[in-house]
Design a protein around this motif. Sequence first.
Motif, short mmCIF file in Angstrom:
data_model
loop_
_atom_site.label_atom_id
_atom_site.label_comp_id
_atom_site.label_asym_id
_atom_site.label_seq_id
_atom_site.Cartn_x
_atom_site.Cartn_y
_atom_site.Cartn_z
N ILE A 41 22.22 64.55 50.09
CA ILE A 41 22.49 65.71 49.19
C ILE A 41 23.29 67.05 50.17
N ASP A 42 23.06 66.85 51.33
CA ASP A 42 23.62 67.88 52.35
C ASP A 42 25.07 67.60 52.39
N MET A 43 25.44 66.19 52.34
CA MET A 43 26.79 65.57 52.35
C MET A 43 27.68 66.13 51.14
N VAL A 44 27.01 66.19 49.83
CA VAL A 44 27.96 66.42 48.87
C VAL A 44 27.73 67.70 48.11
N THR A 45 26.83 68.76 48.82
CA THR A 45 26.67 69.82 48.08
C THR A 45 27.31 70.98 48.89
N SER A 46 28.00 71.59 48.19
CA SER A 46 28.71 72.86 48.61
C SER A 46 28.08 74.05 47.97
N LYS A 47 27.70 74.99 48.92
CA LYS A 47 27.18 76.28 48.45
C LYS A 47 27.78 76.90 47.37
N GLY A 48 27.15 77.31 46.17
CA GLY A 48 28.04 77.62 45.04
C GLY A 48 28.70 76.75 44.07
N GLY A 49 28.82 75.60 44.65
CA GLY A 49 29.42 74.39 43.80
C GLY A 49 28.55 73.70 42.64
N THR A 50 29.13 72.90 42.25
CA THR A 50 28.33 72.11 40.90
C THR A 50 27.36 71.62 41.17
N THR A 51 27.14 70.82 42.32
CA THR A 51 26.03 70.08 42.80
C THR A 51 24.78 71.02 42.82
N PHE A 52 25.22 72.39 43.84
CA PHE A 52 24.42 73.31 44.20
C PHE A 52 23.73 73.97 42.85
N ALA A 53 24.61 73.99 41.83
CA ALA A 53 23.98 74.63 40.61
C ALA A 53 23.28 73.76 39.88
N LEU A 54 23.34 72.40 39.77
CA LEU A 54 22.53 71.55 39.30
C LEU A 54 21.29 71.36 39.84
N LEU A 55 21.20 71.18 41.25
CA LEU A 55 19.88 71.21 42.08
C LEU A 55 19.20 72.58 41.77
N ASN A 56 19.68 73.67 41.74
CA ASN A 56 18.80 74.93 41.65
C ASN A 56 18.09 74.87 40.21
#
Length: 65
Positions: free
Chosen positions: A23-38
């Motif tokens: 998760i840490d490898m593919v997640t940029s704070k404020g990015g799309t994956t970050f939004a999905l995970l939230n």
Amino acid sequence: FCQTMKGSADMLLNSGKDPQALIDMVTSKGGTTFALLNVLKEQGFNEAMINSFEACTHRAEELSM
């Protein structure tokens, strides 16, 4: 969607890394994956998945008796 899930599962099964590291490898704070995970976190996805797999395991044990 299905290919994304398949790719994620393949990475988890074959990388030797724990889920949080991936998760840490593919997640940029404020990015799309970050939004999905939230959204998943807010809606209790982790708890729902854990509870559903526990229910499935429990039922499988009942049926095997």
